[in-house]
Design a protein around this motif. Structure first.
Motif, PDB file in Angstrom:
ATOM      1  N   SER A 152       0.840  -1.192   0.000  1.00  0.00           N
ATOM      2  CA  SER A 152       0.000   0.000   0.000  1.00  0.00           C
ATOM      3  C   SER A 152       0.874   1.241   0.000  1.00  0.00           C
ATOM      4  CB  SER A 152      -0.943  -0.006   1.207  1.00  0.00           C
ATOM      5  OG  SER A 152      -0.217  -0.183   2.411  1.00  0.00           O
ATOM      6  N   ILE A 153       0.233   2.385  -0.271  1.00  0.00           N
ATOM      7  CA  ILE A 153       0.954   3.644  -0.392  1.00  0.00           C
ATOM      8  C   ILE A 153       0.279   4.690   0.500  1.00  0.00           C
ATOM      9  CG2 ILE A 153      -0.409   4.485  -2.363  1.00  0.00           C
ATOM     10  CD1 ILE A 153       2.283   5.524  -3.528  1.00  0.00           C
ATOM     11  N   GLY A 154       1.114   5.509   1.150  1.00  0.00           N
ATOM     12  CA  GLY A 154       0.580   6.578   1.973  1.00  0.00           C
ATOM     13  C   GLY A 154       0.040   6.113   3.296  1.00  0.00           C
ATOM     14  N   THR A 155       0.776   5.293   4.031  1.00  0.00           N
ATOM     15  CA  THR A 155       0.273   4.774   5.304  1.00  0.00           C
ATOM     16  C   THR A 155       1.270   5.022   6.426  1.00  0.00           C
ATOM     17  OG1 THR A 155       1.151   2.589   4.741  1.00  0.00           O
ATOM     18  CG2 THR A 155      -1.158   2.993   4.269  1.00  0.00           C
ATOM     19  N   ARG A 156       1.910   6.173   6.413  1.00  0.00           N
ATOM     20  CA  ARG A 156       2.836   6.489   7.508  1.00  0.00           C
ATOM     21  C   ARG A 156       2.057   6.650   8.808  1.00  0.00           C
ATOM     22  NH1 ARG A 156       6.146  11.822   6.766  1.00  0.00           N
ATOM     23  NH2 ARG A 156       7.175  10.543   5.211  1.00  0.00           N
ATOM     24  N   LEU A 157       2.568   6.086   9.895  1.00  0.00           N
ATOM     25  CA  LEU A 157       1.917   6.216  11.193  1.00  0.00           C
ATOM     26  C   LEU A 157       2.460   7.469  11.866  1.00  0.00           C
ATOM     27  CD1 LEU A 157       2.044   2.491  12.356  1.00  0.00           C
ATOM     28  CD2 LEU A 157       0.422   3.636  10.865  1.00  0.00           C
ATOM     29  N   ALA A 158       1.666   8.519  11.876  1.00  0.00           N
ATOM     30  CA  ALA A 158       2.130   9.813  12.376  1.00  0.00           C
ATOM     31  C   ALA A 158       1.978   9.893  13.881  1.00  0.00           C
ATOM     32  CB  ALA A 158       1.353  10.935  11.708  1.00  0.00           C
ATOM     33  N   SER A 159       2.907  10.605  14.502  1.00  0.00           N
ATOM     34  CA  SER A 159       2.785  10.942  15.917  1.00  0.00           C
ATOM     35  C   SER A 159       2.193  12.338  15.990  1.00  0.00           C
ATOM     36  CB  SER A 159       4.158  10.906  16.600  1.00  0.00           C
ATOM     37  OG  SER A 159       4.061  11.357  17.927  1.00  0.00           O
ATOM     38  N   VAL A 160       1.038  12.483  16.618  1.00  0.00           N
ATOM     39  CA  VAL A 160       0.329  13.756  16.555  1.00  0.00           C
ATOM     40  C   VAL A 160       0.032  14.290  17.941  1.00  0.00           C
ATOM     41  CG1 VAL A 160      -0.760  13.181  14.367  1.00  0.00           C
ATOM     42  CG2 VAL A 160      -1.927  12.649  16.509  1.00  0.00           C
ATOM     43  N   GLN A 161      -0.263  15.590  17.952  1.00  0.00           N
ATOM     44  CA  GLN A 161      -0.733  16.246  19.158  1.00  0.00           C
ATOM     45  C   GLN A 161      -2.045  16.943  18.826  1.00  0.00           C
ATOM     46  OE1 GLN A 161       2.426  18.565  21.138  1.00  0.00           O
ATOM     47  NE2 GLN A 161       3.816  17.807  19.579  1.00  0.00           N
ATOM     48  N   GLY A 162      -2.814  17.279  19.841  1.00  0.00           N
ATOM     49  CA  GLY A 162      -4.035  18.031  19.614  1.00  0.00           C
ATOM     50  C   GLY A 162      -5.117  17.205  18.960  1.00  0.00           C
ATOM     51  N   GLY A 163      -6.103  17.900  18.406  1.00  0.00           N
ATOM     52  CA  GLY A 163      -7.297  17.236  17.913  1.00  0.00           C
ATOM     53  C   GLY A 163      -7.351  17.043  16.425  1.00  0.00           C
ATOM     54  N   LEU A 164      -6.211  17.084  15.728  1.00  0.00           N
ATOM     55  CA  LEU A 164      -6.230  16.987  14.275  1.00  0.00           C
ATOM     56  C   LEU A 164      -6.815  15.677  13.755  1.00  0.00           C
ATOM     57  CD1 LEU A 164      -5.612  18.205  11.550  1.00  0.00           C
ATOM     58  CD2 LEU A 164      -3.262  17.387  11.768  1.00  0.00           C
ATOM     59  N   PRO A 165      -6.439  14.506  14.277  1.00  0.00           N
ATOM     60  CA  PRO A 165      -7.000  13.265  13.720  1.00  0.00           C
ATOM     61  C   PRO A 165      -8.519  13.227  13.790  1.00  0.00           C
ATOM     62  CG  PRO A 165      -5.161  12.782  15.173  1.00  0.00           C
ATOM     63  CD  PRO A 165      -5.482  14.220  15.362  1.00  0.00           C
ATOM     64  N   GLY A 166      -9.058  13.583  14.957  1.00  0.00           N
ATOM     65  CA  GLY A 166     -10.506  13.573  15.099  1.00  0.00           C
ATOM     66  C   GLY A 166     -11.177  14.579  14.190  1.00  0.00           C
ATOM     67  N   ALA A 167     -10.572  15.772  14.059  1.00  0.00           N
ATOM     68  CA  ALA A 167     -11.151  16.795  13.197  1.00  0.00           C
ATOM     69  C   ALA A 167     -11.141  16.355  11.741  1.00  0.00           C
ATOM     70  CB  ALA A 167     -10.382  18.109  13.353  1.00  0.00           C
ATOM     71  N   LEU A 168     -10.029  15.754  11.297  1.00  0.00           N
ATOM     72  CA  LEU A 168      -9.924  15.334   9.912  1.00  0.00           C
ATOM     73  C   LEU A 168     -10.917  14.226   9.598  1.00  0.00           C
ATOM     74  CD1 LEU A 168      -6.694  14.975   7.894  1.00  0.00           C
ATOM     75  CD2 LEU A 168      -8.320  13.111   7.831  1.00  0.00           C
ATOM     76  N   THR A 520      -0.208  16.473   6.525  1.00  0.00           N
ATOM     77  CA  THR A 520      -0.067  15.648   5.323  1.00  0.00           C
ATOM     78  C   THR A 520       0.007  14.167   5.658  1.00  0.00           C
ATOM     79  OG1 THR A 520       2.342  15.963   5.363  1.00  0.00           O
ATOM     80  CG2 THR A 520       1.038  17.474   4.003  1.00  0.00           C
ATOM     81  N   ALA A 521       0.673  13.815   6.769  1.00  0.00           N
ATOM     82  CA  ALA A 521       0.766  12.409   7.141  1.00  0.00           C
ATOM     83  C   ALA A 521      -0.609  11.833   7.452  1.00  0.00           C
ATOM     84  CB  ALA A 521       1.687  12.246   8.353  1.00  0.00           C
ATOM     85  N   LEU A 522      -1.412  12.572   8.184  1.00  0.00           N
ATOM     86  CA  LEU A 522      -2.742  12.082   8.522  1.00  0.00           C
ATOM     87  C   LEU A 522      -3.634  11.994   7.296  1.00  0.00           C
ATOM     88  CD1 LEU A 522      -3.289  13.932  11.893  1.00  0.00           C
ATOM     89  CD2 LEU A 522      -3.103  11.479  11.558  1.00  0.00           C
ATOM     90  N   ALA A 523      -3.378  12.837   6.299  1.00  0.00           N
ATOM     91  CA  ALA A 523      -4.162  12.793   5.067  1.00  0.00           C
ATOM     92  C   ALA A 523      -3.672  11.706   4.120  1.00  0.00           C
ATOM     93  CB  ALA A 523      -4.113  14.146   4.367  1.00  0.00           C
ATOM     94  N   GLY A 524      -2.528  11.097   4.428  1.00  0.00           N
ATOM     95  CA  GLY A 524      -2.007  10.020   3.592  1.00  0.00           C
ATOM     96  C   GLY A 524      -1.184  10.477   2.417  1.00  0.00           C
ATOM     97  N   VAL A 525      -0.780  11.754   2.403  1.00  0.00           N
ATOM     98  CA  VAL A 525       0.071  12.273   1.333  1.00  0.00           C
ATOM     99  C   VAL A 525       1.217  13.034   1.966  1.00  0.00           C
ATOM    100  CG1 VAL A 525      -1.766  12.459  -0.373  1.00  0.00           C
ATOM    101  CG2 VAL A 525      -1.348  14.353   1.182  1.00  0.00           C
ATOM    102  N   HIS A 526       2.332  13.130   1.245  1.00  0.00           N
ATOM    103  CA  HIS A 526       3.520  13.759   1.807  1.00  0.00           C
ATOM    104  C   HIS A 526       4.235  14.539   0.716  1.00  0.00           C
ATOM    105  CE1 HIS A 526       2.587  11.021   5.024  1.00  0.00           C
ATOM    106  NE2 HIS A 526       2.654  10.038   4.161  1.00  0.00           N
ATOM    107  N   VAL A 527       4.718  15.695   1.077  1.00  0.00           N
ATOM    108  CA  VAL A 527       5.300  16.598   0.102  1.00  0.00           C
ATOM    109  C   VAL A 527       6.600  16.013  -0.445  1.00  0.00           C
ATOM    110  CG1 VAL A 527       6.104  18.935  -0.310  1.00  0.00           C
ATOM    111  CG2 VAL A 527       4.285  18.525   1.353  1.00  0.00           C
TER     112      VAL A 527
END
Length: 546
Positions: A152-168, A520-527
């Protein structure tokens, strides 16, 4: 008188039966003789074909020692002067577009097949009367080992803070999912078996289908899909989060065949628990929600909890995947490709703790990415599953990164260039500071990425980069930013203001890179990058083909 004797002989009928019987017995004897020899040849032909099949299977099972393995299989057959004439390694393709005779390529790489030719000699029992001392019989067989890998492509496991995952995810779902960081971590660490998910959908009565392919091609309600995902994970924490999410999702339908290609496994209807096709639960949920979202645009304002960063406003536009490509695919080497979707992202970041002379500082960052691509190049199973190797040819996403202002209404129009204008970074009563930076990500050729058996089992994600922005997106942009001051009054040193702003942005660059990386990591794309992983490998057993 002589003429009368002739007439009597011609008309006589005595002894005719004996003559006919004698002739018939001769014909029957000849037929029996030919039948015995024909049966002998037929049985030998069947025996030789069986020996050829065994030799091809043995050779395909161990291509490094193919000739020796084939010879050993031939040696187990009854003698009859049986010998191995040729043993040819090569590559077999199951492509139905090819003629049967063209599916085996001699010496093709990577090798997965072997073709053998055997010969034996038979001495007929009765045909020797007619001069046939020896008859040569030939047999040919081809065997192939069909090795499969899922990736698969675009499946990096990001380390996040705050409420971004839930918001996205909430934006994608169209309803508030109320996910905490703990919930997110449970999802990214939990593995969902795709085959088990399809099996639960099929056997649960929600989808009328016989095979996995039919399941993927069916309209599946989002709550039903996510409930099946919960039943297909071994992580109790991930299962709990998925069941909670399922209860909050709208009853929209999704078709997974545009997202997942199970290849040869799609014809099956039952999962093998010892040979799963795993994927992290967050990525699967994210992709399913993206697929079902009507607008494919996310707008959100979140506090990421990153030091020095205030509120972050983001607009994420997800394009369609290229036709015929998937996010995850299972297949054979050389035949399978996955691609990410086109993506546009605009992040409006407010900086905290700006110098007093600047007031508030904002940095709007625009990212536009084409599709990244990964192609299954090679599967190595010669040492068995424990030593399996998988190679991917990966081409990172290329596109554009900028510090600029824009109209978010233009984000969905991927076929048109995005109009950019200098960003208003600082607004003071007498001075406005603007900045513009624009970086084009250069095209690159595919790069080979190898995965060992341990890396496959460990769900290791590997990244391929264009190296255009190795120091980070924001850092690369800030090195080239053009800052301008628009003065509305007198007595201000614009040089001091621009240098102060430049220093402020330089100090904030690592935090800005963290913002871009998380979104970008949570969206599955990276610059300028492509993240890939091998989700499983199946080393096949040799089968007769052709």
């Amino acid at each position: 008188m002589a003429g009368g004797m002739v007439r009597r002989l011609v008309g006589a009928r005595d002894g005719n039966v004996a003559m006919i019987l004698a002739g018939g017995l001769a014909m029957l004897t000849g037929t029996a003789v030919l039948g015995v020899d024909t049966a002998t040849l037929y049985l030998e032909k069947r025996r030789l074909q069986g020996a050829a099949d065994a030799a091809a299977l043995a050779a395909a099972a161990d291509l490094d020692n193919a000739t020796a393995r084939a010879q050993a299989a031939v040696a187990l057959s009854p003698d009859n002067a049986t010998r191995l004439v040729t043993m040819m390694p090569g590559r077999f393709s199951r492509d139905p577009r090819l003629a049967v005779d063209a599916r085996f390529l001699a010496n093709g790489t990577p090798g997965n097949a072997a073709q053998v030719a055997l010969q034996s000699r038979v001495q007929p029992i009765f045909a020797q009367v007619f001069g046939y001392r020896d008859i040569t019989i030939d047999a040919r067989a081809t065997a192939a080992r069909i090795d499969l890998a899922g990736f698969s492509i675009g499946t990096r496991l990001a380390s996040v803070q705050g409420g971004l995952p839930g918001a996205l995810l909430s934006q994608l779902a169209g309803s508030e999912l109320s996910l905490s960081v703990m919930d997110y971590n449970a999802l990214v660490s939990g593995q969902v078996d795709l085959l088990k998910t399809a099996e639960l959908l099929r056997t649960g009565g929600s989808v009328q289908a016989l095979s996995f392919d039919e399941v993927l091609a069916s309209d599946i309600a989002l709550p039903t899909l996510v409930t099946a995902m919960a039943g297909a994970t071994t992580s109790s924490a991930a299962a709990q989060v998925l069941r909670s999410v399922a209860g909050k999702l709208p009853n929209r339908n999704v078709r997974l065949d545009t997202l997942i290609d199970l290849g040869p496994l799609g014809s099956r209807g039952a999962a093998d628990p010892t040979r799963p096709v795993p994927v992290d639960a967050y990525a699967f949920l994210r992709e399913a929600l993206q697929l079902s979202s009507g607008t494919r645009q996310i707008q959100s304002a979140v506090d990421l909890g990153i030091p020095g960063i205030g509120q972050v406003k983001l607009w994420l536009q997800i394009g369609e995947r290229p036709a015929g490509s998937h996010w995850l695919s299972v297949g054979e080497a050389g035949q399978t490709v996955v691609r990410s979707a086109q993506t546009r992202l605009w992040i409006d970041v407010a900086l905290l703790n700006a110098p007093l002379s600047l007031g508030s500082v904002r940095v709007p960052i625009f990212v536009e990415l084409a599709s990244a691509e990964a192609r299954l190049a090679q599967i190595g199973c010669r040492g068995g599953p424990a030593n399996a190797l998988v190679a991917l040819d990966v081409t990172p996403s290329v596109g554009r990164a900028a510090i600029a202002d824009l109209d978010p209404a233009n984000l969905p129009y991927f076929q048109q260039p995005m109009p950019l204008r200098p960003a208003r970074l600082v607004s003071l009563p007498l001075v406005t500071l603007t900045g513009l930076a624009d970086v084009q990500l250069g095209g690159v050729s595919a790069q080979r990425v190898n995965f060992s058996a341990a890396e496959i089992d460990g769900n290791v994600v590997k990244t391929v980069s264009t190296n255009d922005i190795a120091a980070g997106v924001a850092s690369s942009l800030l090195r080239t930013i053009d800052i301008r001051a628009n003065v509305l009054g007198l007595g201000l040193s614009t040089g001091l203001l621009t240098s102060t702003l430049g220093n402020t942005l330089s100090i904030a660059a690592p935090a800005l890179d963290l913002v871009v990386g998380q979104v970008t990591a949570l969206a599955g794309v990276h610059v300028g990058q492509a993240d890939v992983r091998v989700d499983g490998v199946r080393c096949g057993t040799p089968v007769l083909v052709g």
